[in-house]
Design an enzyme around this catalytic site. Structure first.
Site, PDB file in Angstrom:
ATOM      1  N   HIS A 127     -28.838  20.725 -96.656  1.00  0.00           N
ATOM      2  CA  HIS A 127     -29.896  21.709 -96.065  1.00  0.00           C
ATOM      3  C   HIS A 127     -29.697  21.594 -94.652  1.00  0.00           C
ATOM      4  CE1 HIS A 127     -32.640  18.516 -94.570  1.00  0.00           C
ATOM      5  NE2 HIS A 127     -32.324  17.546 -95.701  1.00  0.00           N
ATOM      6  N   ASP A 129     -31.945  22.310 -91.968  1.00  0.00           N
ATOM      7  CA  ASP A 129     -33.027  21.726 -91.340  1.00  0.00           C
ATOM      8  C   ASP A 129     -33.237  20.171 -91.138  1.00  0.00           C
ATOM      9  OD1 ASP A 129     -33.976  21.663 -93.855  1.00  0.00           O
ATOM     10  OD2 ASP A 129     -36.041  21.585 -93.305  1.00  0.00           O
ATOM     11  N   ASP A 159     -29.053  12.978 -91.952  1.00  0.00           N
ATOM     12  CA  ASP A 159     -29.949  13.749 -92.698  1.00  0.00           C
ATOM     13  C   ASP A 159     -30.054  15.091 -92.188  1.00  0.00           C
ATOM     14  OD1 ASP A 159     -32.149  14.548 -94.402  1.00  0.00           O
ATOM     15  OD2 ASP A 159     -33.527  13.361 -93.504  1.00  0.00           O
ATOM     16  N   GLU A 193     -35.833  22.376 -96.307  1.00  0.00           N
ATOM     17  CA  GLU A 193     -36.349  21.120 -97.366  1.00  0.00           C
ATOM     18  C   GLU A 193     -37.130  20.209 -96.728  1.00  0.00           C
ATOM     19  OE1 GLU A 193     -35.623  17.015 -98.974  1.00  0.00           O
ATOM     20  OE2 GLU A 193     -35.265  17.543 -96.765  1.00  0.00           O
ATOM     21  N   GLU A 194     -37.193  19.958 -95.364  1.00  0.00           N
ATOM     22  CA  GLU A 194     -38.077  18.874 -94.733  1.00  0.00           C
ATOM     23  C   GLU A 194     -39.559  19.213 -94.930  1.00  0.00           C
ATOM     24  OE1 GLU A 194     -37.043  16.167 -94.070  1.00  0.00           O
ATOM     25  OE2 GLU A 194     -34.848  16.355 -93.454  1.00  0.00           O
ATOM     26  N   ASP A 221     -26.720  16.786-104.392  1.00  0.00           N
ATOM     27  CA  ASP A 221     -27.662  17.288-103.333  1.00  0.00           C
ATOM     28  C   ASP A 221     -27.643  15.742-102.567  1.00  0.00           C
ATOM     29  OD1 ASP A 221     -29.100  18.445-101.515  1.00  0.00           O
ATOM     30  OD2 ASP A 221     -30.767  19.112-103.064  1.00  0.00           O
ATOM     31  N   HIS A 467     -35.260   9.803 -90.114  1.00  0.00           N
ATOM     32  CA  HIS A 467     -36.169  10.643 -89.575  1.00  0.00           C
ATOM     33  C   HIS A 467     -37.055   9.502 -88.486  1.00  0.00           C
ATOM     34  CE1 HIS A 467     -37.394  13.067 -93.530  1.00  0.00           C
ATOM     35  NE2 HIS A 467     -36.133  12.915 -93.068  1.00  0.00           N
TER      36      HIS A 467
END
Ligand SMILES: *[C@@H]1O[C@H](CO)[C@@H](O)[C@H](O)[C@H]1NC(C)=O
Ligand SMILES: *[C@@H]1O[C@H](CO)[C@@H](O)[C@H](O)[C@H]1NC(C)=O
Length: 506
Positions: A127, A129, A159, A193-194, A221, A467
């Site tokens: 992804h 984002d 990530d 996705e987030e 994924d 994160h």
């Protein structure tokens, strides 16, 4: 043989048979582990991290594709990253084999046409984002992509822009060198996705169906990583491939009460009824599901690499499951993989110090083991609370995702496993369960074989960087990620050689 007979004489027969089975399994139990050729810097097809490759990754990291909340994405940044990708990967974007569909305005779906249409296509997913970053808590600017001591610091390094750029880099290299896949490849990059993927991944899935794709051979994924120092009794790093994701149930527990003056309290207030219910939930864990989810496969797959006492236990889970299950329940990290977890996160009741509270409300957050359903979790809570005055409502929920196979003849699992072992030669690969969620919930109808693996190498102390602050990737790791995807594409195209059998040698 006669020694065995002697030992088995009399009362000990049963025990002795057990001991023999345990010992034999301890030293022979193993899963398919193909011979693989190590990926080396000196290989003629090794993709070296040169300045051009590094710079375009950094340009991608500097674009702030932040997803804040549903409906609060970074539109301009998503346009910018799409333009960057189109400019920086000219071969991918001009090859007659490649088609690009932009879906949901910002998500990208590539198809690389295979020569043999009877082979079922597969999907490489990632992804675009990232989550927000609080600049003041970082040692270096989170969107600066500066290199310090061999690490690139930026939000999105692990990530998961390493996935996006790693896949593109390997495909650019392959197509530049005349690669024509036999099996059609899809590449899907979601843009939200987030915040749940309900525009990006959902539209990628819809577009695939529109193209007549009802089944994918496998999907890889983002997911688990290569982790150094995680498993007790294992001296090598473990590379876990997520074969399922835990579900979630956020429940609202409510007791209706009649407010009144504190001088004439009822026998039991709503507050105290709810306190008792919550206390029962917290002190009565959900049952251990050890043996019904991916965790049993995980321990069996690493068994042969463990030091002796662990090796004996894990090779013989048919016998030692109850013991191992109790051992795993002792630490919060391993407890989370054997059962549904209960966390009481909020409690509200009362407004004034001389008023009996009216309603009492608590929020309970469950992470659901893959072998259970939301309904089973609620039924169990009801049974534990055992009080009809407590009303249980679902605030938010998601069923656990189906468990993908990891057997010896599964193409996707074995190709991912082999490619990991080519790049991280000393790692032990095993299936595992993901506690967090990914875009794959939007893809479950497209394949039974869905795997979650991010080609990043982490030490346990690196995990909070996800994160969190100071997210980073080493230059070497980014080079490994590119070569991992390269091997995965090459391996998948070559297919699974027949499983090795001992009878072959006779
Ligand atoms: C794409 O953008 C247009 C214009 O901003 C908007 O109306 C539309 O809803 C968007 N589509 C999706 C799937 O988000
Ligand atoms: C295409 O793939 C199918 C299924 O594996 C195989 O049987 C067939 O021989 C392949 N065709 C060619 C031309 O390679």
């Amino acid at each position: 043989m006669s020694d065995v007979k002697y030992c088995c004489g009399g009362l000990g027969l049963f025990l002795c048979v057990l001991v023999v089975i345990v010992v034999v399994r301890t030293f022979t139990f193993s899963v398919r582990t193909d011979q693989v050729v190590e990926c080396k810097n000196s290989d003629s097809d090794f993709i070296k991290l040169n300045d051009q490759i590094l710079e375009r990754f950094k340009k991608g990291l500097r674009i702030q594709t932040v997803s804040r909340d549903v409906g609060d994405i970074s539109e301009q940044a998503l346009v910018d990253i799409q333009n960057l990708i189109k400019k920086e990967y000219p071969v991918v974007h001009s090859s007659p084999l490649v088609t690009l569909d932009v879906v949901g305005n910002y998500s990208l779906l590539y198809s690389i046409q295979g020569t043999n249409t009877s082979l079922i296509p597969y999907l490489l997913a990632s992804h675009l984002d990232v989550v927000p970053a609080q600049q003041e808590n970082w040692d270096y600017p989170p969107f600066g992509a500066e290199t310090h001591n061999g690490f690139i610091y930026a939000r999105g390094t692990i990530d998961v822009k390493l996935g996006v750029f790693g896949i593109l880099e390997s495909m650019e290299y392959l197509l530049s060198n005349g690669f024509k896949p036999k099996r059609t490849i899809y590449i899907g990059f979601g843009h939200d996705e987030e915040i749940g993927g309900s525009v990006g991944a959902l539209n990628i899935a819809n577009k695939l169906e529109e193209k007549g794709i009802s089944q994918l051979e496998y999907i890889i994924d983002e997911g688990l990583n290569v982790l150094d120092g995680l498993v007790p009794g294992l001296s090598k790093p473990s590379a876990l491939i997520g074969t399922s994701e835990k579900g979630q149930a956020i429940l609202r527990l409510k007791v209706k009460g009649k407010p009144g003056h504190s001088s004439m309290p009822p026998k039991e207030s709503a507050l105290s009824i709810l306190v008792q219910a919550v206390h029962r939930l917290e002190t009565t864990p959900h049952p251990s599901m050890f043996g019904y989810g991916p965790e049993k496969d995980m321990f069996e797959h690493i068994a042969s690499e463990l030091s002796l006492p662990y090796r004996m236990l894990m090779s013989n889970l048919w016998l030692f499951s109850p013991l191992v299950s109790r051992f795993l329940a002792m630490s919060p990290t391993t407890n989370a993989i054997v059962r549904t977890i209960t966390a009481v996160t909020m409690f509200q009741s009362g407004v004034k110090d001389n008023v009996i509270p009216g309603d009492a409300v608590a929020i309970v957050n469950h992470r659901i083991h893959p072998a259970q359903s939301i309904q089973q979790v609620i039924d169990y809570d009801r049974y534990i609370i055992n009080d009809d005055r407590v009303i249980i409502e679902i605030k938010n929920s998601m069923e656990p995702l189906p468990i993908s196979p990891c057997d010896d003849n599964n193409l996707g699992y074995q190709m991912i496993k082999n490619s990991i072992r080519q790049v991280w030669t000393n790692s032990v690969v095993a299936p595992g369960v993901m506690i967090g969620n990914t875009d794959t919930k939007h893809y479950i109808h497209l394949s039974n074989n869905i795997y979650r693996f991010t080609p990043s190498y982490l030490y346990p102390q690196d995990i909070p960087r996800f994160h969190g602050n100071n997210e980073r990737i080493s230059l070497q790791n980014y080079q490994q990620a590119i070569n991992f995807y390269y091997h995965l594409i090459k391996n998948t195209d070559a297919g699974l050689s027949p499983s090795h059998k001992h009878s072959d040698e006779l």
